[in-house]
Design an enzyme around this catalytic site. Sequence first.
Site, PDB file in Angstrom:
ATOM      1  CG  ASP A 110     -67.488  -8.974 -21.129  1.00 47.30           C
ATOM      2  OD1 ASP A 110     -68.533  -9.012 -20.357  1.00 47.30           O
ATOM      3  OD2 ASP A 110     -66.689 -10.166 -21.659  1.00 47.30           O
ATOM      4  CG  ASP A 217     -70.247 -10.973 -16.367  1.00 51.57           C
ATOM      5  OD1 ASP A 217     -69.888 -12.038 -16.830  1.00 51.57           O
ATOM      6  OD2 ASP A 217     -70.215 -10.815 -15.101  1.00 51.57           O
ATOM      7  CD  GLU A 274     -71.540 -15.399 -17.935  1.00 54.88           C
ATOM      8  OE1 GLU A 274     -70.583 -16.024 -17.732  1.00 54.88           O
ATOM      9  OE2 GLU A 274     -71.695 -14.336 -17.442  1.00 54.88           O
ATOM     10  CG  HIS A 351     -63.752 -15.251 -20.842  1.00 54.41           C
ATOM     11  ND1 HIS A 351     -64.912 -15.136 -21.527  1.00 54.41           N
ATOM     12  CD2 HIS A 351     -64.137 -14.892 -19.488  1.00 54.41           C
ATOM     13  CE1 HIS A 351     -65.917 -14.758 -20.795  1.00 54.41           C
ATOM     14  NE2 HIS A 351     -65.488 -14.505 -19.408  1.00 54.41           N
ATOM     15  CG  ASP A 352     -65.659 -17.702 -17.642  1.00 51.94           C
ATOM     16  OD1 ASP A 352     -64.533 -17.235 -17.407  1.00 51.94           O
ATOM     17  OD2 ASP A 352     -66.494 -17.287 -17.536  1.00 51.94           O
TER      18      ASP A 352
END
Length: 610
Positions: A110, A217, A274, A351-352
């Site tokens: 990440d 990200d 993302e 994860h969000d």
Amino acid sequence: MGSIAVQEETIGEGRPWWKAATFYQVYPASFKDSNDDGWGDLPGLLSKVDYLHALGVDCIWVSPIFESPQKDMGYDVSDYQKIYAPYGSIEDVDTLVAACHDRGMRVILDLVVNHTSIEHAWFQESRSSKDSPKRDWYIWKPARYDSNGLRHPPTNWRGYFAGSTWTWDEHTQEYYLHLYAPEQPDLNWENKECREAIYEDTMRFWLRRGVDGFRIDTVNKYSKRTEYVDATITDPFSPYQAAPEMWCNGPRIHEFIREINQVLAPYSAVSVGELSNTPDPKGVLPYVSAKAKELDMVFEFSVIRLGNGDLFSGKYIYKPFPLSQLKSLTEKWQCFIEGTDGWTTVFCENHDNGRAVSRFGDPSTPELWRASAKTIALWQTTLSGTLFLYQGQEIGMTNMPTSWDITHYKDVEAVSFFAEAMASGDEERIRKTRHGLGILARDHARLPFRWNEDENVGFTTDETNSWMRIPQERGISVESQSGDEQSVLEFYRRTLALRQEHQETFVFGTHQLLDRENESTWAYVKEGFVVGRDGTEVRRRALVVMNFTAKMAPLMDVSRALGCARDEVRLMVTTGGKEEGLDDGALSAWEGRVYCDFDLDMATSDSRHL
């Protein structure tokens, strides 16, 4: 080479490995604790690589593990070339990469480069003086003063975690920009020297060590509008206003991402970005067009954001949605690549967000939980694009129990939004925010992974040690589901294998939505082509039909939907546990099935990809 070798021999030679791959996101703090400190770690992940390989995973995506003060669970990096000590060491990353490569798997990390931690050496130097060589590596602006001499931030922008996007620095008497928490100052991508340091210190450093690419990200937030003007007032009750148009898809964003591509290309590294606040396919395609040479693929969030209120002040005011909306959005992001050189991704957890079975399924009883989790698995594994699974999705992990109070929420966003609701004094807003957090909060996905049925679920040895509370739910664990043919886990294993075996239909095939307005059942036809024994293309069609309710639902005319005779229809898979035939005219609660128009015994011998 295992599954990778299979993927590289598919029809349409030259396809990159990642298109037909199954990626699996690991949230390392919650995956597996190897040293009983209550915090998951890299040795714990390494101990479960064989489990992931047996599941059918081709690539592991490891959420942030770099040195960090953990104000936002590693999304605030203080050193890109060190590993946060509770996770392990750089050598542990090397060992993980080697173990995965030995099994024909890959590893991506990440990459968080929109911002750093305030503890990063770059920011420490930047804030040391207005004359610092790195001053312009971050975004600094002077204060504004009103007629009464009161100081105000440079703009009225609201941050993602509530409050202003600007924090006053007393030492240098200026504000710095942070789209997220004050501890996460934004890097200034307009500065070429800063960009070069990002490429060298964060990307090449890890690519040289054998990492296979990155999940990047906040990839479309690097180019801000440099006028730094106020946003339109859309919330008259707040001094800070939502302003994503000021920092998403900015004027130089494609230039910056092409530079990233030039860094990754010599290593054949995969990139998945993302991509938030970009709901129009016309805005997404430039990022993923092969000829544009930017990103390999992106996460677009229309589906996974269903149920959210607005992205800012009302994000956790839950908005129920009909099945038809979920169907239409899925269709939209399935079909936008057809006839283009772009690519798409498939995911419904990360994860969000809250757990898929708690948002799209029905966890009200053990029977409905199991049935709906399997139907969600069928939905995901039959869609075109690169499939991403999130840890625990394969065993049907659910949201935290509704009996838990607000003190069990640890995430900076949840805490900030609830505090903002409390500060408003509006009882209705407080109630709705608390309800919405119970469905949508990021904390749900971060509960410890459930390996077995003991009180610590095999994650650690002492629940009181665990960084998050461990819910006690029977039947939701790898141990309890392994070998049980009716379990969610074994169903994922079967459907992932089916997806690979028939990837021309499910991964690369077209998507045709049927019966769009039906609010009970969901059906679509997937169509692809394989090379027959005589060298000609042979069409393969599959009908996916799913009941998204807790009641029986009529089964559509399968042969008509497939465009073939009844005796040519074959049942490929059902979530129901029994091999229902065409004469079974109804779907049971939360049942899903896949029918096809070809002979399953002959299918593999006709296809080049096996």
